[in-house]
Design an enzyme around this catalytic site. Sequence first.
Site, short mmCIF file in Angstrom:
data_model
loop_
_atom_site.label_atom_id
_atom_site.label_comp_id
_atom_site.label_asym_id
_atom_site.label_seq_id
_atom_site.Cartn_x
_atom_site.Cartn_y
_atom_site.Cartn_z
N LYS A 1 39.97 67.24 63.33
CA LYS A 1 39.82 68.74 62.93
C LYS A 1 38.74 68.98 61.95
O LYS A 1 38.19 69.90 62.14
CB LYS A 1 41.39 69.24 62.64
CG LYS A 1 41.18 70.86 62.25
CD LYS A 1 42.49 71.37 61.84
CE LYS A 1 42.27 72.49 60.86
NZ LYS A 1 43.15 72.60 59.58
N ASP B 1 43.60 74.86 64.65
CA ASP B 1 44.67 74.90 63.48
C ASP B 1 45.83 75.71 63.94
O ASP B 1 46.17 76.00 65.10
CB ASP B 1 43.82 75.62 62.29
CG ASP B 1 43.83 76.99 62.64
OD1 ASP B 1 44.01 77.51 63.65
OD2 ASP B 1 43.28 77.79 61.48
#
Length: 224
Positions: free
Chosen positions: A135, A153
């Site tokens: 991420k 997210d």
Amino acid sequence: MARSYVAEARRRGLGRRRERVGPIVERLADEHSDARIALRFRSDLELLVATMLSAQTTDVNVNRVTGPLFRKYRRPQDYLAVPQEELEGDIFQTGFFRQKAKAIRGTMRVLLEEFGGEVPRRLEELVRLPGVARKTANVVAAELGHAQGIVVDTHVRRLSQRLGLTQEDDPVKIERDLARIVPRADWHRFPHLLIWHGRRVCAARAPRCEDCVLADICPSSRVP
Ligand code: SF4
């Protein structure tokens, strides 16, 4: 597996996922023309550090810390020139400060030893940096203009599920589903649009479907 709003979209005759992505992006881009990364940074290195610090805390919290932090630490060497405890104290407010300080120092070492002190662009290079997971790597690569994936997210996960774009729970599988239907040119802005829409309209507990520009194409809309 998340409740299938993919099937609900079919039941409501809202069209295929791939066909709905275009209008979703267009409408959200109109609605949230200011959607962009909320972290403050002025260089590739600052972007990398700010993104690493943002794990498990808010962007507002990170921005509070990085003002003074980036005045003190300007180059990778600066993070290694102080004892780890000093860096821990400087990032204390972002939480998990011991792990983050260790990861940042490890990352600075690899940047100096393998990348000439520069932040790499390629995802497979970024994930080799200590403490940089997929991420974080996706955020950094996208902000540097080299999006090679889609940031997932908590907001992107929730909205992708509610909009019936995936029925997965795992971020890597969600990213894979999104990458199949979101045009590559939109990989950078797509997560920002969902994040801002999630913060402003489609909140986790109480989505404001009656004020939502996607209500007529969202399979979990509560508007009749
Ligand atoms: S219609 Fe409701 S559930 Fe769907 S995206 Fe909008 S706020 Fe979220």
